[in-house]
Design a protein around this motif. Structure first.
Motif, mmCIF file in Angstrom:
data_model
loop_
_atom_site.group_PDB
_atom_site.id
_atom_site.type_symbol
_atom_site.label_atom_id
_atom_site.label_comp_id
_atom_site.label_asym_id
_atom_site.label_seq_id
_atom_site.Cartn_x
_atom_site.Cartn_y
_atom_site.Cartn_z
ATOM 1 N N ALA A 45 0.833 -1.212 0.000
ATOM 2 C CA ALA A 45 0.000 0.000 0.000
ATOM 3 C C ALA A 45 0.860 1.251 0.000
ATOM 4 C CB ALA A 45 -0.930 -0.008 1.209
ATOM 5 N N ALA A 46 1.993 1.230 0.731
ATOM 6 C CA ALA A 46 2.899 2.384 0.733
ATOM 7 C C ALA A 46 3.511 2.600 -0.649
ATOM 8 C CB ALA A 46 3.991 2.185 1.782
ATOM 9 N N LEU A 47 3.844 1.517 -1.324
ATOM 10 C CA LEU A 47 4.363 1.644 -2.697
ATOM 11 C C LEU A 47 3.316 2.255 -3.623
ATOM 12 C CD1 LEU A 47 6.233 -1.774 -3.075
ATOM 13 C CD2 LEU A 47 7.261 0.497 -2.875
ATOM 14 N N LEU A 48 2.054 1.873 -3.437
ATOM 15 C CA LEU A 48 0.989 2.451 -4.255
ATOM 16 C C LEU A 48 0.870 3.951 -4.002
ATOM 17 C CD1 LEU A 48 -1.445 2.168 -6.163
ATOM 18 C CD2 LEU A 48 -2.839 1.587 -4.150
ATOM 19 N N VAL A 49 0.916 4.350 -2.729
ATOM 20 C CA VAL A 49 0.848 5.779 -2.401
ATOM 21 C C VAL A 49 2.025 6.524 -3.015
ATOM 22 C CG1 VAL A 49 0.964 7.445 -0.508
ATOM 23 C CG2 VAL A 49 -0.468 5.414 -0.294
ATOM 24 N N ALA A 306 -6.396 0.852 6.041
ATOM 25 C CA ALA A 306 -7.391 1.914 5.842
ATOM 26 C C ALA A 306 -6.712 3.266 5.694
ATOM 27 C CB ALA A 306 -8.382 1.937 7.004
ATOM 28 N N LEU A 307 -5.702 3.539 6.521
ATOM 29 C CA LEU A 307 -4.954 4.794 6.404
ATOM 30 C C LEU A 307 -4.293 4.900 5.041
ATOM 31 C CD1 LEU A 307 -3.220 4.931 9.911
ATOM 32 C CD2 LEU A 307 -5.094 6.365 9.123
ATOM 33 N N MET A 308 -3.640 3.818 4.626
ATOM 34 C CA MET A 308 -2.912 3.830 3.356
ATOM 35 C C MET A 308 -3.853 3.997 2.163
ATOM 36 S SD MET A 308 0.343 3.564 3.797
ATOM 37 C CE MET A 308 1.650 2.883 4.795
ATOM 38 N N LEU A 309 -4.923 3.222 2.148
ATOM 39 C CA LEU A 309 -5.824 3.272 1.002
ATOM 40 C C LEU A 309 -6.544 4.613 0.919
ATOM 41 C CD1 LEU A 309 -7.277 -0.356 1.057
ATOM 42 C CD2 LEU A 309 -5.455 0.579 -0.362
ATOM 43 N N MET A 310 -6.860 5.215 2.063
ATOM 44 C CA MET A 310 -7.460 6.541 2.052
ATOM 45 C C MET A 310 -6.489 7.565 1.469
ATOM 46 S SD MET A 310 -10.551 7.417 3.070
ATOM 47 C CE MET A 310 -10.974 6.436 4.495
ATOM 48 N N LEU A 311 -5.210 7.426 1.838
ATOM 49 C CA LEU A 311 -4.190 8.330 1.299
ATOM 50 C C LEU A 311 -4.001 8.095 -0.199
ATOM 51 C CD1 LEU A 311 -2.239 10.520 2.259
ATOM 52 C CD2 LEU A 311 -0.525 8.745 2.629
ATOM 53 N N ALA A 312 -4.017 6.831 -0.626
ATOM 54 C CA ALA A 312 -3.875 6.530 -2.052
ATOM 55 C C ALA A 312 -5.063 7.068 -2.843
ATOM 56 C CB ALA A 312 -3.749 5.019 -2.249
ATOM 57 N N LEU A 313 -6.255 6.987 -2.280
ATOM 58 C CA LEU A 313 -7.441 7.512 -2.960
ATOM 59 C C LEU A 313 -7.334 9.021 -3.164
ATOM 60 C CD1 LEU A 313 -10.276 6.897 -4.077
ATOM 61 C CD2 LEU A 313 -11.174 7.274 -1.782
ATOM 62 N N VAL A 314 -6.841 9.719 -2.162
ATOM 63 C CA VAL A 314 -6.668 11.169 -2.286
ATOM 64 C C VAL A 314 -5.619 11.497 -3.338
ATOM 65 C CG1 VAL A 314 -5.865 13.231 -1.058
ATOM 66 C CG2 VAL A 314 -7.451 11.661 0.053
ATOM 67 N N GLN A 315 -4.517 10.741 -3.361
ATOM 68 C CA GLN A 315 -3.476 10.990 -4.362
ATOM 69 C C GLN A 315 -4.003 10.741 -5.778
ATOM 70 O OE1 GLN A 315 -1.731 12.526 -1.822
ATOM 71 N NE2 GLN A 315 -0.108 12.154 -3.277
ATOM 72 N N ALA A 329 -12.434 19.311 -0.045
ATOM 73 C CA ALA A 329 -13.158 18.077 -0.353
ATOM 74 C C ALA A 329 -12.281 16.842 -0.177
ATOM 75 C CB ALA A 329 -13.703 18.134 -1.773
ATOM 76 N N MET A 330 -10.954 16.972 -0.315
ATOM 77 C CA MET A 330 -10.070 15.810 -0.263
ATOM 78 C C MET A 330 -9.479 15.554 1.110
ATOM 79 S SD MET A 330 -8.033 15.976 -3.867
ATOM 80 C CE MET A 330 -8.925 16.011 -5.431
ATOM 81 N N LEU A 331 -9.466 16.551 1.981
ATOM 82 C CA LEU A 331 -8.828 16.381 3.280
ATOM 83 C C LEU A 331 -9.822 16.266 4.432
ATOM 84 C CD1 LEU A 331 -5.793 18.844 3.040
ATOM 85 C CD2 LEU A 331 -5.856 16.403 2.553
#
Length: 698
Positions: A45-49, A306-315, A329-331
């Motif tokens: 997940a970190a690599l995806l972010v 959940a933290l990682m995927l939420m961050l990836a979704l925002v990116q 809207a994103m934060l």
């Protein structure tokens, strides 16, 4: 809508955070180890972010303005290319200074009132016999002329002066114009044949000096900027076959625009900046998870995902919407959801990471919008944990939306007035961004139950819903195992008071206490509190090993039942951890009578031991409840304290609390809390006399 509870909650959260930092009361619990598979998922997940964050740097032009062309480039077709350098220069020049101003009727009326007051004052001074100070400087000749004007048509003269001011007002007045220029402008508006034109000009200049009747219109300003930049854009005309740049020549900004228009810049990865950004994304994401685990030791791998995927979704959203991305809207919505489910510290940590990975440099109003979004998100994180129902969360979402729109409008408009390089935005844009934020907050609140089930999050509202005694599982417990149910309610009182004494999560421990013994529903008659004085099945079984298996089964069956009813993972942890690896003392003693060399491990619960302060307090409450209830009514407080202390010491010596984070200070506070509850439980009642029944018939 009352803002007082919200402001009170915000101040309370800030005080708690400051008190915790000032006293250095950081968590001292070692987080339980995660398995290799869990860390593998976190790293992926970190690599995806990191990849989403650094993706734009993988497609950078090989050529740039100021570089040498490695070959000769020829235009493959006719084209009209916008000169981006000239466009940006015009934008920077026009942005802060190009303001559309309109005439303000209220300000114009004030200017007319000023002139009327000056004319009336001049009339009064001229008519008075003892003279006086005129509103404007008058020479002796001009004073005599004003006296002679009294005998003529003075009203007509004043009408002409007012008409001149109206013509100046219609053209617009600025407050920074010099006084001599104001007098010349006034003379130009006065008729040539008007007597005493210089006095009239001085009166008009005095009435409008330092004042303006103009105001800025943001909507018209933006329209003008767009019109100037779009319609008046400088373009570069290119013919097919025309040489753009020769080999070995330095590429200018105009040539770069043409090359980029035809796709001849040869995009390639910028490995240096990309590697830095990629590493920043990985390291920052992993650090975010580690810090969150430090603040929330009971954090599960699914919470980290959940933290990682939420961050990836925002990116990913930032890549998709690019310059039109809305920080609000994103934060704000993810911060609110994560703070509600994982705590304020985790929500703030996620917000810091998301803000750090925002694209830089920010142009125009980007910096101001990001600051506003971070401030509103911080407020959301501080208040989220105090909302105790879905209705309160909905109210908080409305307050956050209104506050964000108003604060952003005030900040941006104020920055524009002070000459900072931001664009004035229209009310329609603020309203649109507010509606977008409100819609996303409502979507997040509606999806929260599904996200809770998927990632194992547990919000305050969810805890209170599960603590309702009308829930199906609790109704079953009260009907099928009433003794266990009463035992559970007694433990709730002790555990809540203990948690409150050390600042633990009261709502979590209350709900966890209600479900910690649901496994006894599997065979309620095997537990003494449900036997109501009847036969004990263990006596007829007469096998301590099998009896011990029955006790262990209430833990195993409780976990099965919790999964069947989809209880959140933090609540499931109370079922095995409230027993830890305690000895089943009664059946161990009976087994030793049969076989002195019996293995003690067969008569211990399989654990694990309490991994949090909440489960540790519940274990202590479970052990003390029966002991405190069995004390005689005449027992004093010191004896009760000694009883509770012996149970606490036994748990500590047995190593049951080593992973709970409960130290000596916390245990002392919990002990005093348990004794307070016992004192309330054993209060005496007055013996009311029962009146003798009166005879019905005398």
């Amino acid at each position: 809508m009352s803002f007082k509870p919200i402001l009170k909650g915000l101040s309370h959260q800030l005080c708690l955070i400051m008190r915790r930092y000032l006293r250095l009361q950081t968590p001292d619990t070692t987080p339980p180890a995660w398995g290799a598979n869990s860390w593998f998922a976190i790293v992926i997940a970190a690599l995806l972010v990191a990849l989403l964050t650094s993706l734009p740097l993988l497609s950078q032009p090989a050529l740039s303005p100021g570089a040498l062309a490695l070959r000769t480039y020829v235009a493959p077709d006719d084209a009209e290319v916008i000169d981006s350098a000239a466009q940006e220069q015009r934008r920077s020049e026009l942005g802060p200074r190009t303001l559309v101003q309109v005439i303000d009727p209220a300000a114009s009326a004030r200017l007319r009132d000023n002139l009327d007051q000056l004319l009336n004052e001049l009339r009064r001074v001229v008519r008075s016999q003892d003279g006086g100070v005129p509103p404007v400087e008058l020479s002796d000749v001009e004073r005599d002329a004003q006296l002679r004007l009294m005998d003529r048509d003075r009203d007509a003269w004043e009408v002409a002066v007012r008409a001149a001011l109206d013509r100046m007002i219609a053209q617009g007045l600025i407050g920074s114009l010099a006084e001599q220029d104001l007098q010349r402008a006034s003379l130009a508006q006065l008729p040539e044949e008007l007597p005493e034109r210089l006095v009239a000009a001085r009166l008009i200049s005095r009435a409008v000096r330092g004042q303006t009747n103009l105001r800025t219109d943001p909507d018209l300003t933006k329209s003008l900027l767009e019109e100037i930049l779009n319609k008046g854009a400088e373009t570069i005309q290119v013919k097919q076959g025309e040489r753009i740049v020769g080999r070995g020549q330095i590429v200018t900004s105009r040539q770069f625009d043409v090359l980029d228009h035809f796709g001849l810049t040869g995009r390639r990865p910028a490995f240096g900046p990309w590697l830095f950004r990629f590493g920043e994304g990985i390291v920052g994401s992993v650090l975010m998870v580690l810090i969150s685990r430090r603040w929330r030791p009971a954090m599960e791998p699914s919470h980290g995902l959940a933290l990682m995927l939420m961050l990836a979704l925002v990116q990913a959203a930032k890549l998709w919407f690019q310059a039109s991305s809305s920080p609000l809207a994103m934060l704000v919505p993810p911060t609110l959801l994560l703070a509600e489910g994982l705590g304020t510290a985790t929500g703030l940590g996620w917000l810091a990471m998301a803000a750090m990975l925002w694209p830089i440099p920010l142009d125009g109003i980007g910096v101001f919008r990001l600051i506003v979004a971070c401030l509103i998100s911080t407020v959301a994180a501080l208040l989220a944990g105090r909302q105790r129902s879905r209705a309160q969360l909905l109210q908080l979402a409305m307050v956050l939306t209104l506050s964000a729109v108003l604060f952003q409008a005030v900040l941006l408009q104020g920055a524009g007035l002070f000459g900072l390089p931001v664009e004035l935005r229209s009310g329609g844009e603020f309203l649109g961004e507010g509606l977008l934020l409100a819609g996303l907050l409502l979507l997040v609140l509606n999806l929260a139950p599904a996200l809770e089930n998927v990632f194992g999050l547990i919000t305050r509202a969810r805890l209170l819903e599960l603590a309702d005694l009308q829930c199906p599982l609790l109704r079953r417990l009260s009907e099928e195992a009433p003794g266990t149910f009463e035992h559970t309610l007694m433990i709730c009182g002790l555990a809540e008071e203990g948690a409150r004494a050390i600042g633990a999560d009261v709502d979590l421990i209350r709900t966890g206490a209600l479900y910690h013994d649901i496994g006894k529903l599997h065979a309620p008659q095997w537990f003494i509190e449900n036997q109501a004085g009847g036969a004990n099945p263990h006596d007829s079984l007469n096998d301590p090993w099998k009896s011990a298996a029955v006790l262990q089964a209430h833990v195993d069956e409780g976990l099965v039942m919790a999964r069947r009813y989809r209880l959140p993972l933090p609540l499931q942890a109370f079922i095995p951890e409230h027993q830890g690896t305690l000895r089943m003392g009664y059946f161990l003693h009976r087994a030793e009578e049969i076989d002195p060399d019996v293995c003690e491990d067969a008569f211990r619960y399989r654990g694990p031991t309490p991994q949090s302060a909440e489960t540790g307090i519940l274990m202590l409450a479970d052990g003390c409840e029966a002991a405190l209830r069995s004390l005689p009514p005449e027992t004093d407080e010191g004896t009760a304290c000694d009883t509770v202390r012996r149970i606490f010491d036994a748990r500590v010596v047995d190593g049951q609390l080593s992973q709970s984070g409960l130290g000596k200070a916390e245990l002392a506070l919990v002990l005093r809390a348990f004794v307070r509850v016992w004192k309330r439980m054993r209060h005496r009642r007055i013996a009311y006399p029962i009146p003798r029944q009166q005879a019905i018939n005398r």
